[in-house]
Design a protein around this motif. Structure first.
Motif, PDB file in Angstrom:
ATOM      1  N   VAL A  24      -3.819  -0.865   6.456  1.00 27.14           N
ATOM      2  CA  VAL A  24      -3.882   0.542   6.048  1.00 27.14           C
ATOM      3  C   VAL A  24      -5.025   0.737   5.058  1.00 27.14           C
ATOM      4  O   VAL A  24      -5.831   1.669   5.181  1.00 27.14           O
ATOM      5  CB  VAL A  24      -2.543   1.001   5.423  1.00 27.14           C
ATOM      6  CG1 VAL A  24      -2.691   2.335   4.725  1.00 27.14           C
ATOM      7  CG2 VAL A  24      -1.461   1.073   6.477  1.00 27.14           C
ATOM      8  N   ASN A  25      -5.124  -0.148   4.087  1.00 27.92           N
ATOM      9  CA  ASN A  25      -6.161  -0.024   3.068  1.00 27.92           C
ATOM     10  C   ASN A  25      -7.562  -0.158   3.657  1.00 27.92           C
ATOM     11  O   ASN A  25      -8.491   0.514   3.211  1.00 27.92           O
ATOM     12  CB  ASN A  25      -5.946  -1.078   1.977  1.00 27.92           C
ATOM     13  CG  ASN A  25      -6.874  -0.880   0.815  1.00 27.92           C
ATOM     14  OD1 ASN A  25      -6.850   0.156   0.154  1.00 27.92           O
ATOM     15  ND2 ASN A  25      -7.712  -1.870   0.562  1.00 27.92           N
TER      16      ASN A  25
ATOM     17  N   VAL B 177       9.024   6.531   3.470  1.00 27.65           N
ATOM     18  CA  VAL B 177       9.057   5.831   4.743  1.00 27.65           C
ATOM     19  C   VAL B 177       8.504   4.432   4.517  1.00 27.65           C
ATOM     20  O   VAL B 177       7.394   4.272   4.020  1.00 27.65           O
ATOM     21  CB  VAL B 177       8.228   6.564   5.821  1.00 27.65           C
ATOM     22  CG1 VAL B 177       8.169   5.751   7.105  1.00 27.65           C
ATOM     23  CG2 VAL B 177       8.817   7.944   6.092  1.00 27.65           C
ATOM     24  N   VAL B 178       9.296   3.427   4.855  1.00 24.42           N
ATOM     25  CA  VAL B 178       8.830   2.044   4.823  1.00 24.42           C
ATOM     26  C   VAL B 178       8.201   1.780   6.195  1.00 24.42           C
ATOM     27  O   VAL B 178       8.880   1.816   7.223  1.00 24.42           O
ATOM     28  CB  VAL B 178       9.980   1.066   4.537  1.00 24.42           C
ATOM     29  CG1 VAL B 178       9.477  -0.372   4.543  1.00 24.42           C
ATOM     30  CG2 VAL B 178      10.640   1.399   3.215  1.00 24.42           C
TER      31      VAL B 178
ATOM     32  N   ALA C 296       0.846  -1.190   0.000  1.00 28.90           N
ATOM     33  CA  ALA C 296       0.000   0.000   0.000  1.00 28.90           C
ATOM     34  C   ALA C 296       0.884   1.244   0.000  1.00 28.90           C
ATOM     35  O   ALA C 296       1.843   1.337   0.762  1.00 28.90           O
ATOM     36  CB  ALA C 296      -0.913   0.017   1.219  1.00 28.90           C
ATOM     37  N   SER C 297       0.527   2.191  -0.854  1.00 30.87           N
ATOM     38  CA  SER C 297       1.227   3.474  -0.927  1.00 30.87           C
ATOM     39  C   SER C 297       0.278   4.578  -0.506  1.00 30.87           C
ATOM     40  O   SER C 297      -0.904   4.563  -0.876  1.00 30.87           O
ATOM     41  CB  SER C 297       1.710   3.737  -2.351  1.00 30.87           C
ATOM     42  OG  SER C 297       2.574   2.721  -2.773  1.00 30.87           O
ATOM     43  N   PHE C 298       0.798   5.527   0.245  1.00 30.82           N
ATOM     44  CA  PHE C 298       0.010   6.682   0.647  1.00 30.82           C
ATOM     45  C   PHE C 298       0.959   7.816   0.996  1.00 30.82           C
ATOM     46  O   PHE C 298       2.154   7.612   1.170  1.00 30.82           O
ATOM     47  CB  PHE C 298      -0.926   6.355   1.817  1.00 30.82           C
ATOM     48  CG  PHE C 298      -0.244   5.843   3.050  1.00 30.82           C
ATOM     49  CD1 PHE C 298       0.076   6.691   4.101  1.00 30.82           C
ATOM     50  CD2 PHE C 298       0.078   4.491   3.176  1.00 30.82           C
ATOM     51  CE1 PHE C 298       0.703   6.210   5.238  1.00 30.82           C
ATOM     52  CE2 PHE C 298       0.704   4.008   4.311  1.00 30.82           C
ATOM     53  CZ  PHE C 298       1.014   4.861   5.341  1.00 30.82           C
TER      54      PHE C 298
ATOM     55  N   VAL D  80       5.152   3.676   2.316  1.00 28.66           N
ATOM     56  CA  VAL D  80       4.820   2.391   1.705  1.00 28.66           C
ATOM     57  C   VAL D  80       4.759   1.332   2.806  1.00 28.66           C
ATOM     58  O   VAL D  80       5.630   1.271   3.671  1.00 28.66           O
ATOM     59  CB  VAL D  80       5.813   2.009   0.582  1.00 28.66           C
ATOM     60  CG1 VAL D  80       7.216   1.862   1.113  1.00 28.66           C
ATOM     61  CG2 VAL D  80       5.378   0.766  -0.146  1.00 28.66           C
ATOM     62  N   ALA D  81       3.657   0.556   2.790  1.00 27.36           N
ATOM     63  CA  ALA D  81       3.462  -0.519   3.766  1.00 27.36           C
ATOM     64  C   ALA D  81       3.342  -1.841   3.015  1.00 27.36           C
ATOM     65  O   ALA D  81       2.793  -1.883   1.913  1.00 27.36           O
ATOM     66  CB  ALA D  81       2.208  -0.260   4.591  1.00 27.36           C
TER      67      ALA D  81
END
Length: 152
Positions: A62-63, A96-97, A27-29, A53-54
């Motif tokens: 997160v999603n 940030v990972v 997931a990207s945010f 990014v997770a």
């Protein structure tokens, strides 16, 4: 060496969940993070937009629970990536990972929606399951307010 970062901000858009070729969720945010200081002339605070990014179960979490405008506290590591743009130019970006993500505010109670959470909730793909043992009793007790007047 230590590479650890913790930031708090609001999501600028809904998380984007994708899957790698091996079906690993990612997931990207982006978080909008205010700086702790304003300009020298007392103007508005500046905001940094930080890509995050997770991976794996954290990405799915997160999603599922975060959307545009949600306040989040992210803990992880800073990663610098070098890449080439369409014109062949060399580019560099930081992200940030995510290792852990926490809710940054309480969710308003809504009778139409069953899942509610509070700011003490968090998620980490590395956390071990917690046992369901009762909480120990507190050695602290509530104080009597008396008549409400201060002694000084």
């Amino acid at each position: 060496m230590l590479n650890h970062i913790t930031i708090m901000g609001r999501l600028t858009r809904d998380p984007e969940l994708r899957y790698t070729q091996s079906q690993t969720p990612v997931a990207s945010f982006t978080l909008a993070v205010d700086r702790d200081f304003g300009s020298r002339d007392g103007g508005e605070k500046q905001t940094d937009f930080i890509d995050c990014v997770a991976w794996r179960s954290t990405a799915e979490f997160v999603n599922k629970y975060f959307q545009k405008g949600s306040m989040a506290v992210v803990s992880g590591r800073l990663q610098i990536r070098d890449w080439t743009d369409r014109e062949g130019g060399k580019r560099r970006s930081a992200e940030v990972v995510v290792d852990n993500i926490y809710f940054g505010e309480s969710r308003r109670r809504d009778s139409s929606e069953g899942n509610s959470y509070d700011s003490r909730s968090s998620y980490s793909s590395y956390e071990a399951p917690r046992s369901a043992s009762p909480a120990p009793s507190s050695p602290f007790s509530d104080l009597d307010d008396g008549d409400g007047e201060l002694p000084f």
